[in-house]
Design a protein around this motif. Structure first.
Motif, mmCIF file in Angstrom:
data_model
loop_
_atom_site.group_PDB
_atom_site.id
_atom_site.type_symbol
_atom_site.label_atom_id
_atom_site.label_comp_id
_atom_site.label_asym_id
_atom_site.label_seq_id
_atom_site.Cartn_x
_atom_site.Cartn_y
_atom_site.Cartn_z
ATOM 1 N N LEU A 1 -4.415 16.736 -3.313
ATOM 2 C CA LEU A 1 -4.966 15.433 -3.709
ATOM 3 C C LEU A 1 -4.074 14.338 -3.153
ATOM 4 O O LEU A 1 -2.851 14.466 -3.158
ATOM 5 N N THR A 2 -4.691 13.271 -2.731
ATOM 6 C CA THR A 2 -3.960 12.071 -2.349
ATOM 7 C C THR A 2 -4.505 10.912 -3.168
ATOM 8 O O THR A 2 -5.716 10.688 -3.212
ATOM 9 N N LEU A 3 -3.591 10.208 -3.836
ATOM 10 C CA LEU A 3 -3.922 8.994 -4.580
ATOM 11 C C LEU A 3 -3.445 7.823 -3.734
ATOM 12 O O LEU A 3 -2.261 7.742 -3.409
ATOM 13 N N GLU A 4 -4.340 6.923 -3.379
ATOM 14 C CA GLU A 4 -3.984 5.749 -2.581
ATOM 15 C C GLU A 4 -4.192 4.493 -3.405
ATOM 16 O O GLU A 4 -5.100 4.443 -4.241
ATOM 17 N N GLY A 5 -3.374 3.478 -3.143
ATOM 18 C CA GLY A 5 -3.553 2.216 -3.838
ATOM 19 C C GLY A 5 -2.437 1.232 -3.550
ATOM 20 O O GLY A 5 -1.635 1.426 -2.641
ATOM 21 N N THR A 6 -2.431 0.188 -4.356
ATOM 22 C CA THR A 6 -1.396 -0.835 -4.227
ATOM 23 C C THR A 6 -0.365 -0.621 -5.331
ATOM 24 O O THR A 6 -0.704 -0.236 -6.448
ATOM 25 N N ALA A 7 0.888 -0.887 -4.995
ATOM 26 C CA ALA A 7 1.974 -0.596 -5.925
ATOM 27 C C ALA A 7 2.766 -1.846 -6.267
ATOM 28 O O ALA A 7 2.865 -2.784 -5.467
ATOM 29 N N VAL A 8 3.322 -1.827 -7.471
ATOM 30 C CA VAL A 8 4.265 -2.847 -7.924
ATOM 31 C C VAL A 8 5.422 -2.128 -8.607
ATOM 32 O O VAL A 8 5.267 -1.014 -9.115
ATOM 33 N N VAL A 9 6.572 -2.776 -8.612
ATOM 34 C CA VAL A 9 7.733 -2.244 -9.315
ATOM 35 C C VAL A 9 7.823 -2.956 -10.657
ATOM 36 O O VAL A 9 7.818 -4.190 -10.715
ATOM 37 N N ARG A 10 7.877 -2.182 -11.721
ATOM 38 C CA ARG A 10 8.001 -2.729 -13.076
ATOM 39 C C ARG A 10 9.391 -2.395 -13.604
ATOM 40 O O ARG A 10 9.793 -1.226 -13.583
ATOM 41 N N ARG B 1 0.848 -1.191 0.000
ATOM 42 C CA ARG B 1 0.000 0.000 0.000
ATOM 43 C C ARG B 1 0.879 1.234 0.000
ATOM 44 O O ARG B 1 1.866 1.303 0.739
ATOM 45 N N VAL B 2 0.518 2.213 -0.823
ATOM 46 C CA VAL B 2 1.260 3.467 -0.904
ATOM 47 C C VAL B 2 0.270 4.616 -1.051
ATOM 48 O O VAL B 2 -0.913 4.398 -1.339
ATOM 49 N N ALA B 3 0.784 5.831 -0.888
ATOM 50 C CA ALA B 3 -0.007 7.034 -1.126
ATOM 51 C C ALA B 3 0.891 8.077 -1.770
ATOM 52 O O ALA B 3 2.072 8.188 -1.430
ATOM 53 N N VAL B 4 0.321 8.818 -2.713
ATOM 54 C CA VAL B 4 1.004 9.938 -3.356
ATOM 55 C C VAL B 4 0.153 11.168 -3.082
ATOM 56 O O VAL B 4 -1.047 11.167 -3.348
ATOM 57 N N CYS B 5 0.783 12.227 -2.549
ATOM 58 C CA CYS B 5 0.038 13.437 -2.208
ATOM 59 C C CYS B 5 0.659 14.636 -2.913
ATOM 60 O O CYS B 5 1.874 14.823 -2.890
#
Length: 135
Positions: free
Chosen positions: A86-95, A74-78
């Motif tokens: 704005l805050t975008l929340e979600g699950t992250a993966v490294v590509r 889980r991560v957040a970008v604000c």
């Protein structure tokens, strides 16, 4: 105010295309937050936020570690500009596959500028499931 990640509205989309830095919050293995400034892009059609970074960065390590420890990271970008945020929340993966990295770089170049070469570059892709803010 919560927004629909697929259709957050024109004000939110405009805010997410203006040239602003954001902060990315990942979790360290001990559960404490790691916050760093980043450039971020958002694609509402796929509900995907992207951050480019070096594969050896703490943020990339934290996302990978979260996937191993918990099956998901889980991560957040604000992003903040005065009273707008704005805050975008979600699950992250490294590509690290070249196509995913190239797409993230191209999107970054449109919003910010062409980044310098980095052969160790990866893309952190965030599947956004929540948008909060007042943009």
């Amino acid at each position: 105010m919560a927004r629909d990640p697929s259709d957050p509205g024109p004000e939110v989309l405009a805010f997410l295309t203006e040239r602003h830095l954001a902060t990315l919050t990942t979790l360290r293995p001990d559960g404490t937050p790691h916050l760093v400034p980043v450039g971020v892009t958002y694609d509402p059609a796929t509900r995907t936020a992207r951050v480019i970074t070096s594969g050896t960065s703490a943020k990339a390590r934290n996302v990978r570690d979260g996937q191993v420890r918990q099956g998901t990271a889980r991560v957040a970008v604000c992003q903040v500009d005065g009273r707008r945020w704005l805050t975008l929340e979600g699950t992250a993966v490294v590509r690290d596959d070249p196509a995913a990295v190239a797409e993230a770089v191209a999107r970054y170049a449109v919003r910010y500028r062409q980044p310098r070469e980095n052969p160790a570059r990866v893309a952190i892709e965030i599947s956004v499931d929540r948008i909060l803010g007042n943009a």
